[in-house]
Design an enzyme around this catalytic site. Structure first.
Site, PDB file in Angstrom:
ATOM      1  N   ARG A  22       0.829  -1.217   0.000  1.00  0.00           N
ATOM      2  CA  ARG A  22       0.000   0.000   0.000  1.00  0.00           C
ATOM      3  C   ARG A  22       0.862   1.264   0.000  1.00  0.00           C
ATOM      4  O   ARG A  22       2.059   1.221   0.270  1.00  0.00           O
ATOM      5  CB  ARG A  22      -0.860   0.022   1.276  1.00  0.00           C
ATOM      6  CG  ARG A  22      -2.008  -0.955   1.271  1.00  0.00           C
ATOM      7  CD  ARG A  22      -3.094  -0.525   2.236  1.00  0.00           C
ATOM      8  NE  ARG A  22      -2.576  -0.286   3.566  1.00  0.00           N
ATOM      9  CZ  ARG A  22      -2.543  -1.175   4.545  1.00  0.00           C
ATOM     10  NH1 ARG A  22      -3.003  -2.385   4.323  1.00  0.00           N
ATOM     11  NH2 ARG A  22      -2.058  -0.864   5.728  1.00  0.00           N
ATOM     12  N   GLY A  23       0.204   2.397  -0.254  1.00  0.00           N
ATOM     13  CA  GLY A  23       0.777   3.721  -0.008  1.00  0.00           C
ATOM     14  C   GLY A  23       2.073   3.986  -0.758  1.00  0.00           C
ATOM     15  O   GLY A  23       2.228   3.660  -1.943  1.00  0.00           O
ATOM     16  N   ILE A  24       3.017   4.606  -0.055  1.00  0.00           N
ATOM     17  CA  ILE A  24       4.289   5.012  -0.661  1.00  0.00           C
ATOM     18  C   ILE A  24       5.048   3.795  -1.186  1.00  0.00           C
ATOM     19  O   ILE A  24       5.613   3.814  -2.286  1.00  0.00           O
ATOM     20  CB  ILE A  24       5.130   5.792   0.376  1.00  0.00           C
ATOM     21  CG1 ILE A  24       4.479   7.149   0.675  1.00  0.00           C
ATOM     22  CG2 ILE A  24       6.564   5.969  -0.116  1.00  0.00           C
ATOM     23  CD1 ILE A  24       5.127   7.916   1.828  1.00  0.00           C
ATOM     24  N   ARG A  44       3.164  -7.510   5.403  1.00  0.00           N
ATOM     25  CA  ARG A  44       2.316  -8.426   6.176  1.00  0.00           C
ATOM     26  C   ARG A  44       0.837  -8.231   5.862  1.00  0.00           C
ATOM     27  O   ARG A  44      -0.015  -8.951   6.375  1.00  0.00           O
ATOM     28  CB  ARG A  44       2.541  -8.218   7.661  1.00  0.00           C
ATOM     29  CG  ARG A  44       2.102  -6.847   8.120  1.00  0.00           C
ATOM     30  CD  ARG A  44       2.177  -6.684   9.606  1.00  0.00           C
ATOM     31  NE  ARG A  44       1.638  -5.379   9.941  1.00  0.00           N
ATOM     32  CZ  ARG A  44       1.661  -4.834  11.141  1.00  0.00           C
ATOM     33  NH1 ARG A  44       2.218  -5.482  12.138  1.00  0.00           N
ATOM     34  NH2 ARG A  44       1.135  -3.670  11.364  1.00  0.00           N
ATOM     35  N   ASP A  60       6.315 -10.038   8.744  1.00  0.00           N
ATOM     36  CA  ASP A  60       6.355  -8.877   9.640  1.00  0.00           C
ATOM     37  C   ASP A  60       7.825  -8.480   9.766  1.00  0.00           C
ATOM     38  O   ASP A  60       8.644  -9.268  10.250  1.00  0.00           O
ATOM     39  CB  ASP A  60       5.768  -9.269  11.006  1.00  0.00           C
ATOM     40  CG  ASP A  60       5.731  -8.090  11.974  1.00  0.00           C
ATOM     41  OD1 ASP A  60       6.535  -7.146  11.820  1.00  0.00           O
ATOM     42  OD2 ASP A  60       4.899  -8.131  12.894  1.00  0.00           O
ATOM     43  N   VAL A  61       8.165  -7.261   9.361  1.00  0.00           N
ATOM     44  CA  VAL A  61       9.580  -6.868   9.329  1.00  0.00           C
ATOM     45  C   VAL A  61      10.213  -6.771  10.717  1.00  0.00           C
ATOM     46  O   VAL A  61      11.437  -6.705  10.835  1.00  0.00           O
ATOM     47  CB  VAL A  61       9.805  -5.531   8.567  1.00  0.00           C
ATOM     48  CG1 VAL A  61       9.407  -5.659   7.106  1.00  0.00           C
ATOM     49  CG2 VAL A  61       9.074  -4.374   9.247  1.00  0.00           C
ATOM     50  N   GLY A  89       6.077   0.805   7.661  1.00  0.00           N
ATOM     51  CA  GLY A  89       6.089   1.717   8.807  1.00  0.00           C
ATOM     52  C   GLY A  89       4.690   1.915   9.343  1.00  0.00           C
ATOM     53  O   GLY A  89       3.699   1.672   8.647  1.00  0.00           O
ATOM     54  N   TYR A 152       6.947   7.663  16.821  1.00  0.00           N
ATOM     55  CA  TYR A 152       7.236   7.768  15.386  1.00  0.00           C
ATOM     56  C   TYR A 152       8.428   8.690  15.153  1.00  0.00           C
ATOM     57  O   TYR A 152       9.356   8.363  14.395  1.00  0.00           O
ATOM     58  CB  TYR A 152       5.995   8.312  14.685  1.00  0.00           C
ATOM     59  CG  TYR A 152       6.069   8.355  13.183  1.00  0.00           C
ATOM     60  CD1 TYR A 152       5.824   7.218  12.420  1.00  0.00           C
ATOM     61  CD2 TYR A 152       6.361   9.549  12.510  1.00  0.00           C
ATOM     62  CE1 TYR A 152       5.873   7.268  11.038  1.00  0.00           C
ATOM     63  CE2 TYR A 152       6.406   9.600  11.129  1.00  0.00           C
ATOM     64  CZ  TYR A 152       6.158   8.457  10.390  1.00  0.00           C
ATOM     65  OH  TYR A 152       6.215   8.504   9.018  1.00  0.00           O
ATOM     66  N   LYS A 156      11.968   7.616  13.432  1.00  0.00           N
ATOM     67  CA  LYS A 156      12.455   8.181  12.174  1.00  0.00           C
ATOM     68  C   LYS A 156      13.790   8.919  12.376  1.00  0.00           C
ATOM     69  O   LYS A 156      14.648   8.913  11.487  1.00  0.00           O
ATOM     70  CB  LYS A 156      11.402   9.114  11.569  1.00  0.00           C
ATOM     71  CG  LYS A 156      10.118   8.390  11.155  1.00  0.00           C
ATOM     72  CD  LYS A 156      10.375   7.338  10.087  1.00  0.00           C
ATOM     73  CE  LYS A 156       9.094   6.661   9.626  1.00  0.00           C
ATOM     74  NZ  LYS A 156       9.316   5.684   8.537  1.00  0.00           N
TER      75      LYS A 156
END
Ligand SMILES: NC(=O)c1ccc[n+]([C@@H]2O[C@H](COP(=O)([O-])OP(=O)(O)OC[C@H]3O[C@@H](n4cnc5c(N)ncnc54)[C@H](O)[C@@H]3O)[C@@H](O)[C@H]2O)c1
Length: 247
Positions: A22-24, A44, A60-61, A89, A152, A156
């Site tokens: 998904r997403g980015i 995942r 799962d990372v 993330g 978060y 990061k």
């Protein structure tokens, strides 16, 4: 630029993208494939709606054994990895005074430990051949941020310095390690926050270019950093932020 106009600068390369469903991450999968790479997704999530790809490793990372198995599976299916994009993330938003240790640790284990584990497994395959790793950090890794999001922001910030540390350690192996630091992009991660017009207004007011970033703009920065045009660039975190960090 639409995908079919992208030059084939990654022809013959094998790429892995975590969080690629998904997403980015999904946009990076499409961009790397458009540039000629064969792309494995490591995620995942249920696979509904994910971009077209050459291999899927469900994992799962944050789980070391699962990451080791996933990356071995990619090498078996596609050959050794040349490019890794760490996109997986998440966040748990809470004011720092109310943040539970378990939630803090969970965010760190996915966003930071997960990125480390995937980089380590990819680098074991790149050793002796070279390669490029790009992690999706955030403007929140280079600033205190606009809204309470301490786990978060910590993860990061760690990812930015993990990028520097791995770049230095792995330069002799021919492995470049960089990151991008996007401002807000509309995805599942930010949809709740961006639905609040007051929050969105604060972001726009803090951004000289007065808009959010697009998925394409982040994926294009990733494509540059993994490609031949960035051959002398390592240890760098590239903001894609409309000037957010320049203020
Ligand atoms: N959206 C933004 O505004 C923004 C800004 C800066 C940085 N980022 C970063 O970009 C990356 C992608 O975020 P997004 O906005 O596309 O979010 P998203 O929620 O749309 O996608 C995240 C993807 O990561 C996967 N993922 C999450 N935890 C995982 C785990 N433990 N193991 C494997 N896969 C996992 C999800 O299944 C999903 O496919 C994240 O690292 C995020 O922190 C996002």
């Amino acid at each position: 630029m639409s995908d079919h106009l992208i030059p084939q600068v990654l022809a013959g390369k094998v790429a892995a993208v975590t969080g690629g469903v998904r997403g980015i991450g999904a946009r990076c999968v499409a961009r790397l494939a458009a540039a000629g790479a064969r792309v494995a997704i490591v995620d995942r999530a249920p696979d509904e709606g994910m971009p077209s790809h050459d291999h899927l490793a469900r994992c799962d990372v944050a789980e070391e054994a699962a990451v080791v198995a996933a990356f071995a599976g990619i090498a078996e299916a596609l050959g050794p990895i040349d490019i890794l994009v760490n996109g997986a993330g998440l966040t748990v938003r809470a004011p720092a005074l109310d943040m539970r240790a378990a939630d803090f640790t969970h965010v760190i284990s996915v966003n930071l430990t997960g990125a480390f584990l995937c980089a380590r497994e990819a680098a074991r395959q790149m050793r002796g051949r070279g390669g490029a790793i790009v992690s999706i950090a955030s403007v929140m890794g280079l600033s205190g941020g606009l809204f309470p999001n301490v786990a978060y922001q910590s993860s990061k910030g760690g990812l930015v310095n993990l990028t520097r540390a791995l770049a230095v350690e792995w330069a002799p192996l021919g492995i470049r390690v960089n990151a991008v630091a996007p401002t807000y992009v509309e995805t599942d991660l930010t949809r709740g926050l961006l639905a609040d017009p007051v929050a969105t207004g604060r972001i726009i007011d803090a951004t000289p270019m007065r808009r959010l970033a697009t998925l394409e703009e982040v994926a294009d920065a990733v494509l540059f950093l993994v490609g031949p045009g960035a051959a002398m660039t390592t240890g760098h975190t590239l903001p894609v932020d409309g000037g957010f960090l320049a203020v």
